[in-house]
Write a protein that holds these residues in place. Structure first.
Motif, short mmCIF file in Angstrom:
data_model
loop_
_atom_site.label_atom_id
_atom_site.label_comp_id
_atom_site.label_asym_id
_atom_site.label_seq_id
_atom_site.Cartn_x
_atom_site.Cartn_y
_atom_site.Cartn_z
N SER A 6 70.63 63.04 23.99
CA SER A 6 71.42 62.82 25.20
C SER A 6 72.65 61.99 24.84
CB SER A 6 70.57 62.09 26.25
OG SER A 6 71.38 61.72 27.36
N GLY A 27 66.66 76.37 21.44
CA GLY A 27 66.77 75.36 22.50
C GLY A 27 67.86 75.69 23.49
N GLU A 58 72.22 71.22 28.28
CA GLU A 58 72.39 70.96 29.71
C GLU A 58 73.59 70.06 29.93
OE1 GLU A 58 68.79 69.26 31.12
OE2 GLU A 58 67.52 70.95 30.51
N VAL A 89 68.38 70.09 24.10
CA VAL A 89 66.92 70.16 24.08
C VAL A 89 66.50 71.24 23.09
CG1 VAL A 89 64.83 70.49 25.45
CG2 VAL A 89 66.89 69.49 26.51
N ARG A 117 63.75 80.23 26.34
CA ARG A 117 64.67 79.11 26.42
C ARG A 117 66.07 79.62 26.70
NH1 ARG A 117 62.58 74.34 24.79
NH2 ARG A 117 60.56 74.42 23.75
N TRP A 141 68.08 59.57 21.31
CA TRP A 141 67.29 60.60 20.60
C TRP A 141 65.82 60.32 20.90
CZ3 TRP A 141 67.19 65.17 18.81
CH2 TRP A 141 66.34 65.59 17.79
N VAL A 159 72.92 67.02 27.37
CA VAL A 159 71.56 66.92 26.84
C VAL A 159 71.26 68.17 26.02
CG1 VAL A 159 69.11 66.64 27.38
CG2 VAL A 159 70.85 65.55 28.83
N ASP A 187 59.37 68.80 23.45
CA ASP A 187 60.78 68.95 23.15
C ASP A 187 61.35 67.68 22.55
OD1 ASP A 187 60.98 71.58 24.13
OD2 ASP A 187 61.18 70.85 26.19
N GLU A 238 64.94 65.70 22.40
CA GLU A 238 66.15 65.68 23.23
C GLU A 238 67.17 64.71 22.65
OE1 GLU A 238 65.35 64.80 27.28
OE2 GLU A 238 64.12 66.60 27.64
#
Length: 480
Positions: free
Chosen positions: A385, A432, A435, A449, A466, A375, A447, A381, A383
């Motif tokens: 992950s 957001g 990905e 975002v 976005r 985090w 991910v 942004d 993110e």
């Protein structure tokens, strides 16, 4: 009255409004024209009276008043010398009786009633050798009244004709202008009676109605797409629910059949409990998706609070998957400003983390798997992950990974195909994107975002467009 007017058709309202405006404008113009004509007529009458009195004024001014002749035929005039003696008088008797009064009233042109008739009278004082003379000229007002009456009738007729023509023209123009609307109405009625893939007719003119038709067609296509997705979701949900329900029914039937051994009965009940848990999870996911579809405003929390949520989810997941060969680690950005706000609630981030960790463990299929949850803050942004080494996603599923109930060939058992759609839906509401970075035969990194509040400012969700999700292929390029 206003309500009754609103019940009329648009064409009738346009015509009635146009006629009313035309009536007001033409009436005002008619009144102004009539007044101007009346002034012109009065000036003409004044000129005639001046022509009657001019010879007398000239003769008196030249001192030859002793031989004053009477005026021409039909001319009404009177001449009074300085001593008050009337030398010339062709006025009507009723007007002659008021001669002293007319002389006293002065020079202005005015209307005098006498003997039941109206006369235009003008009195002029002329200085002569013996003193002040008075010349009175008169003209019957019937001539002026007749002229003005004719002009008034002509103006009234012109107003009526103009208003009638304006109303007819407005009716024709409104009918032609609203013809595309009528076509739209008939097209909408046909679509309502016989739903299909047809759209509303768009006229050839590039006007407001054509733009409305195009916008309505876009709305219809979106509604059809939404309806089709809803139908597909209901079909998929029915299929997903039918299978575990059938399994649960079979398991309960086996448990109740005959007098099974205790061990088999316990095993059947354990299997039924797992199936019921799957049904409960599926129902919860469907409910959450329906709420996401109806949600318009994102949540909000401080980045530090969300960091605590990530830690809590990781700890909870470690305990939940402690029986397997699973290791879950987390990394929290120590440099991030914990007070910056993020358009996610703690419950939403909890759901995202839980889904992604569960997906990674499920993809491992009981094999040893390592999951890293990070985090961080990257520029504007925030993110999240989630990286695993569970072998990656089936390449056939990557293009449709965010579609609901996506579980293609080779997908692990136990999943409902709703985890990634829920994650994508939450990220989309927050402005957001998600990905996917797939590494076939190695692992998958997801991910999430979302925009973070700029340092010392308000959220800037609308500053840049976005995407709800993105997919990274083998060559590293990002695609929808």
């Amino acid at each position: 009255m206003f309500r009754s007017f609103r019940r009329l058709k648009i064409r009738t309202r346009i015509t009635a409004g146009s006629v009313l405006v035309a009536l007001v404008l033409t009436t005002i113009a008619g009144v102004l024209i009539y007044d101007q004509v009346r002034r012109i007529v009065l000036r003409g009458e004044a000129s005639v009276l001046h022509a009657i009195e001019a010879p007398y004024a000239t003769e008196i001014g030249e001192g030859g008043a002793d031989g004053i002749d009477p005026p021409g035929p039909g001319q009404l005039a009177a001449v009074v010398d300085p001593n008050g003696e009337v030398l010339v008088d062709t006025l009507p008797p009723a007007l002659s009786a008021r001669l002293d009064e007319l002389v006293a009233e002065g020079h202005d042109l005015h209307t005098v009633g006498a003997g039941g008739d109206d006369y235009l009278v003008r009195t002029t004082a002329v200085e002569g050798a013996a003193g002040t003379w008075h010349v009175v000229a008169a003209r019957h007002a019937a001539v002026q009244a007749a002229v003005l009456e004719q002009i008034g009738l002509l103006l009234a007729a012109a107003v009526v004709l103009i208003v009638a023509g304006f109303g007819a023209g407005s009716w024709v123009i409104a009918t032609a202008a609203l013809a595309p609307v009528e076509r739209l109405r008939r097209g909408a009625a046909r679509l309502a009676d016989r739903p299909g893939d047809q759209l509303l007719p768009v006229g050839g003119a590039d006007d407001e109605i054509a733009a409305l038709a195009r916008d309505l067609n876009t709305l219809i296509e979106r509604l059809r797409g939404s309806l089709e997705r809803e139908r597909q979701m209901v079909s998929n949900a029915s299929h997903e629910l039918r299978t575990p329900l059938a399994i649960l029914q079979a398991q309960l039937d086996l448990a109740l059949a005959g007098d099974p051994p205790r061990e088999r009965l316990i095993a059947d009940l354990e299997a039924a409990r797992r199936t019921l848990a799957r049904l409960s999870s599926l129902a919860t996911s469907l409910l959450e998706l329906s709420r996401l579809d109806a949600q318009a405003e994102p949540g909000s929390a401080r980045w530090g609070e969300l960091a605590d949520t990530v830690v809590e989810v990781v700890e909870r997941s470690r305990r939940a998957y402690a029986a397997g060969a699973t290791s879950i680690d987390h990394e929290i950005d120590p440099r991030a400003d914990r007070d910056r706000r993020v358009p996610l609630s703690r419950a939403q981030l909890d759901r995202i983390c839980e889904n992604l960790i569960a997906n990674a463990v499920t993809a491992a299929g009981g094999r040893e798997v390592h999951v890293d949850v990070a985090w961080t803050i990257a520029g504007d942004d925030a993110e999240l992950s989630v990286r695993d080494d569970a072998g990656g996603m089936n390449p056939a599923l990557v293009p449709v990974a965010f579609e609901r109930f996506t579980r293609g060939p080779g997908a692990p058992e136990g999943g409902s195909g709703l985890g990634l759609p829920i994650v994508s839906g939450i990220a989309s509401v927050a402005g957001g994107r998600v990905e996917l970075r797939n590494r076939p035969d190695e692992g998958l990194t997801v991910v999430v975002v979302v925009p973070a509040e700029p340092a010392g400012g308000e959220p800037e969700n609308g500053d840049r467009p976005r995407r709800p999700f993105a997919i990274e292929g083998r060559d590293g390029s990002m695609g929808r």
